[in-house]
Every structure is written in C-alpha cells, then in structure tokens.
Design a protein around this motif. Structure first.
Motif, mmCIF file in Angstrom:
data_model
loop_
_atom_site.group_PDB
_atom_site.id
_atom_site.type_symbol
_atom_site.label_atom_id
_atom_site.label_comp_id
_atom_site.label_asym_id
_atom_site.label_seq_id
_atom_site.Cartn_x
_atom_site.Cartn_y
_atom_site.Cartn_z
ATOM 1 N N LYS A 164 16.771 -6.210 3.688
ATOM 2 C CA LYS A 164 16.181 -5.648 2.468
ATOM 3 C C LYS A 164 14.669 -5.846 2.498
ATOM 4 C CE LYS A 164 19.795 -4.403 -0.036
ATOM 5 N NZ LYS A 164 20.083 -2.958 -0.126
ATOM 6 N N VAL A 165 13.946 -4.827 2.044
ATOM 7 C CA VAL A 165 12.490 -4.935 1.892
ATOM 8 C C VAL A 165 12.107 -4.335 0.542
ATOM 9 C CG1 VAL A 165 11.939 -4.719 4.355
ATOM 10 C CG2 VAL A 165 12.027 -2.670 2.945
ATOM 11 N N ALA A 166 10.935 -4.729 0.059
ATOM 12 C CA ALA A 166 10.309 -4.004 -1.050
ATOM 13 C C ALA A 166 9.045 -3.418 -0.455
ATOM 14 C CB ALA A 166 9.994 -4.949 -2.201
ATOM 15 N N TRP A 167 8.979 -2.090 -0.333
ATOM 16 C CA TRP A 167 7.821 -1.441 0.289
ATOM 17 C C TRP A 167 7.448 -0.204 -0.483
ATOM 18 C CZ3 TRP A 167 10.255 0.014 5.754
ATOM 19 C CH2 TRP A 167 11.346 0.866 5.569
ATOM 20 N N PHE A 168 6.354 0.433 -0.071
ATOM 21 C CA PHE A 168 5.977 1.681 -0.752
ATOM 22 C C PHE A 168 5.664 2.753 0.282
ATOM 23 C CE2 PHE A 168 1.327 1.084 -0.302
ATOM 24 C CZ PHE A 168 1.223 -0.297 -0.193
ATOM 25 N N HIS A 169 6.045 4.009 -0.082
ATOM 26 C CA HIS A 169 5.864 5.157 0.815
ATOM 27 C C HIS A 169 4.638 5.974 0.423
ATOM 28 C CE1 HIS A 169 9.942 4.694 2.622
ATOM 29 N NE2 HIS A 169 10.219 4.195 1.436
ATOM 30 N N ILE B 59 -9.204 -0.021 2.024
ATOM 31 C CA ILE B 59 -8.669 -0.324 3.355
ATOM 32 C C ILE B 59 -7.474 0.607 3.599
ATOM 33 C CG2 ILE B 59 -7.592 -2.097 4.808
ATOM 34 C CD1 ILE B 59 -9.091 -4.177 3.062
ATOM 35 N N PRO B 60 -7.472 1.362 4.701
ATOM 36 C CA PRO B 60 -6.338 2.261 4.952
ATOM 37 C C PRO B 60 -5.077 1.492 5.310
ATOM 38 C CG PRO B 60 -7.890 2.322 6.791
ATOM 39 C CD PRO B 60 -8.477 1.411 5.774
ATOM 40 N N VAL B 61 -3.920 1.970 4.866
ATOM 41 C CA VAL B 61 -2.647 1.344 5.254
ATOM 42 C C VAL B 61 -1.703 2.433 5.750
ATOM 43 C CG1 VAL B 61 -2.880 -0.497 3.540
ATOM 44 C CG2 VAL B 61 -1.508 1.514 2.990
ATOM 45 N N GLU B 62 -0.729 2.033 6.564
ATOM 46 C CA GLU B 62 0.282 2.979 7.050
ATOM 47 C C GLU B 62 1.511 2.887 6.144
ATOM 48 O OE1 GLU B 62 1.246 2.454 11.182
ATOM 49 O OE2 GLU B 62 -0.876 2.548 11.758
ATOM 50 N N PHE B 63 2.196 4.022 5.970
ATOM 51 C CA PHE B 63 3.419 4.066 5.153
ATOM 52 C C PHE B 63 4.656 4.122 6.054
ATOM 53 C CE2 PHE B 63 0.339 6.409 2.303
ATOM 54 C CZ PHE B 63 0.134 5.349 1.457
ATOM 55 N N TYR C 52 -3.905 -9.534 9.380
ATOM 56 C CA TYR C 52 -3.470 -10.114 8.120
ATOM 57 C C TYR C 52 -2.055 -9.669 7.805
ATOM 58 C CZ TYR C 52 -6.287 -12.743 4.789
ATOM 59 O OH TYR C 52 -6.893 -13.734 4.090
ATOM 60 N N PHE C 53 -1.199 -10.617 7.487
ATOM 61 C CA PHE C 53 0.142 -10.229 7.040
ATOM 62 C C PHE C 53 0.017 -9.407 5.755
ATOM 63 C CE2 PHE C 53 1.194 -13.986 9.598
ATOM 64 C CZ PHE C 53 2.146 -13.412 10.419
ATOM 65 N N GLY C 54 0.860 -8.392 5.671
ATOM 66 C CA GLY C 54 0.862 -7.563 4.462
ATOM 67 C C GLY C 54 -0.241 -6.534 4.443
ATOM 68 N N LEU C 55 -1.045 -6.514 5.513
ATOM 69 C CA LEU C 55 -2.125 -5.527 5.572
ATOM 70 C C LEU C 55 -2.103 -4.835 6.937
ATOM 71 C CD1 LEU C 55 -4.512 -4.155 4.332
ATOM 72 C CD2 LEU C 55 -5.955 -6.078 4.990
ATOM 73 N N ASP C 56 -2.451 -5.578 7.984
ATOM 74 C CA ASP C 56 -2.441 -5.011 9.337
ATOM 75 C C ASP C 56 -1.045 -5.078 9.956
ATOM 76 O OD1 ASP C 56 -5.456 -5.066 9.395
ATOM 77 O OD2 ASP C 56 -5.016 -7.192 9.224
#
Ligand SMILES: [Zn+2]
Length: 343
Positions: free
Chosen positions: A2-7, A53-57, A112-116
């Motif tokens: 299980k994860v909590a993530w965003f698309h 900061i750009p993030v990947e989905f 960084y965890f949760g970022l990179d």
C-alpha cells in the motif's frame, strides 16, 4: 504494497491510497518496512506543485521515517533483518567539496527521500545501507518519525548557524510549528537565559511554555517587535530563528541586539523583502541562511531524543489510508507538534 501517492498536483484529495509494486533492494540497499513517517510542510508544497521543484508522477512523499529492516542486499555489519531503524532523510554524495568539509547538508548532488527518490508514505522503501541508524527499543516509531527534521533543523539553525551560547537571549518565531517547538527545546538544552517565542493562540503558547519558553507573545494580539524590546529592556535578543518570511522577517531585524544574528530558514509569508542596510551595519548585525541539518547533526539530535533530553511532540498519528485527511490537518495549522502517518 500500500502507498499514499499522487498522480497530479492539487489539494489533499489528490493523495490517494493505492496498491503499488513492492520495491526490491539493489546491491548496497536495505528494504525497510515503514512503521511511521512524519509529514513536513514541504510535503504540502510538493503535492500542491508550488515548491519550484519538478517531481515525477505518481509521486511518493515522506522524508523522515522509521521501521524495521525487512531485507538486506549487501554488507551491513551492524544490522540484521528485523532490526529497528530510523533512516537518515538525505543521501549526500560524500565526494563533493562540501561533503568532504563536513557540510554535507550543502552537498551539490544529494538525494532526498520523498523528493528525488520514493519516500515513506508506503509500506516499504529501499534505502542505502549507509542511511540506516539503530533505533533503541524504548523510542517509539512515531517519535522517531517526528524528531529528525524538526530537531535537526532547529539544532543547525540555533547552534551551528546562530552560535547560540548559554546565557544568551533568543527569539523563536512560531512556536506552534514542528521546527518552532523543537527550537524551544534546543534553546533550553543550550542554556539560553531568555527564550522568547511567538504563536497565534494562547493554547500554542501554553505548550511552548511547558517546553521551556520563558516569554510568550501572542502575535495575533500584540506587536511582537515592540514586545521583544519591552521584554529585553530595549536591548534586543542575541539570536533569532526566523522561518516565516515577509514582514515578519523585516520586523524581526528590529528585535536584534547589537552584534546579534538572525538565521532565516523559511519564507512562506513572503520571499522578497525590504531590507534597511543602515542599522544593519551600524549595529553590526548578522544574517545567516540555514538549509537543513548535516548527517552528523541528525545523529546528534536523535541520540538526544533516545536519551530523553529532547522530546518529540506528536500532535496526531493517522493510518496511511487517511493521508489526505492528515494533510488537511497540517494545512489548517491548527495543531501543535508533528502529524504522523502509520503505513
Ligand atoms: Zn556531496
């Protein structure tokens, strides 16, 4: 798992609780079963897409977390499967000039965890073995997840960048925040004679008093700059931790004693400010920026937590499935201490 993530970027509702493939540790990595992960305000900015900061989905947040080692892929003399651990939140390169100088918080290519890399809003995370730290049996997972960044940053701001010494006076803005409440404890431990702090409500100020604050200012009712000068008999304070920005930064400068130092570590209320140069040089004031703690500082504060000398404040712990609700609480600012998720 299980994860909590965003698309996609958006409000708390974009944070969805879903099934994702369980990651496999590469050589030199451990698989950690996450038991608790702290929510930081920067998580809100990344989710909302306002962090610059750009993030990947899909993106998995979660900088600071603790749990057990589920699997090891490589040599880890001190550790075995099943051990309780907290995870250093950053992965410095250990090769650049700043890492070699012991200032790895300034690493030019850190991860960084949760970022990179995927963070702790998940049942499992792969981490480099070098990021594992033993968590003593008497320290709860949720306290470990609440402690690292708040105390590490507060330590870096006050002790390393602010040179706070026993007997000095300090102004800590916004004691209701995770970093503010941590800074009150660090200032007390350092022997500050006067710990002046601000908050928006009497309830938050009472909490700050219980942690060691000596003077309380309700900034929704009082002009904090005038009150600081009253409290210090017109002298001002030696060290200021300022993490609000905007007008609060500008007015904080007026609260400094001659030769005093203001350390800036946040700017949600305004990133570009007016700055009066004349009193700054005539009074020999100093301004220092602060990023976050070095690995050494993180280990130092976590050892103090294990010794009971610094006490993490957990406002509330939510199951991972309620990550969106937990983000709403953090955004409301109507809480004291840290909000935690329990995957
Ligand atoms: Zn480096």
């Amino acid at each position: 798992m299980k994860v909590a993530w965003f698309h996609k970027f958006g409000g708390p509702e974009v944070l969805v609780h879903e099934e994702a493939p369980k990651p496999a540790p590469k050589p030199g990595e451990a698989l950690v079963r996450v038991r608790a992960v702290g929510i930081n305000h920067v998580d809100i900015d990344h989710r909302a897409g306002t962090s610059r900061i750009p993030v990947e989905f899909p993106h998995i947040l979660g900088r600071e977390f603790a749990g057990e080692i589920a699997a090891l892929n490589g040599e880890a003399a001190e550790f075995k499967e099943g051990d309780r651990v907290w995870i250093t939140c950053r992965i410095p390169c250990r090769r650049c000039e700043f890492c070699l100088a012991g200032r790895d918080n300034l690493c030019v290519q850190e991860g960084y965890f949760g970022l990179d890399i995927p963070g702790g809003y998940a049942e499992y995370v792969c981490v480099p073995i070098a990021n594992l730290n033993a968590l003593p049996a008497h320290v709860r997972y949720e306290d470990a997840a609440a402690a690292q960044i708040a105390f590490g940053t507060a330590w870096h701001v006050l002790i390393t960048r602010g040179f706070l010494q026993a007997g000095q006076s300090v102004l800590i803005q916004a004691a209701g925040s995770g970093i503010g409440s941590a800074a009150v404890q660090v200032a007390k431990l350092a022997g500050a004679a006067a710990i002046i702090t601000t908050a928006s409500s009497e309830k938050k100020l009472e909490h700050a008093k219980a942690l060691g604050a000596t003077h309380l200012i309700n900034y929704s009712k009082e002009n904090f700059a005038e009150r600081v000068m009253e409290i210090t008999g017109g002298r001002g304070v030696d060290v200021i931790m300022e993490h609000i920005g905007g007008e609060v930064f500008t007015r904080s400068l007026q609260c400094l004693a001659r030769g005093g130092i203001i350390v800036t570590v946040g700017a949600h209320a305004g990133e570009v400010v007016e700055f009066d140069i004349i009193p700054f040089f005539r009074r020999e004031l100093r301004l220092a920026g602060s990023k976050n703690a070095s690995v050494l500082e993180l280990r130092k504060v976590m050892a103090l937590v294990a010794d009971g000398k610094l006490k993490p404040i957990v406002h509330k712990a939510f199951p991972l499935a309620q990550a969106a609700e937990a983000h709403r609480v953090v955004e409301s600012r109507d809480f004291f201490g840290k909000v935690i998720l329990l995957p």
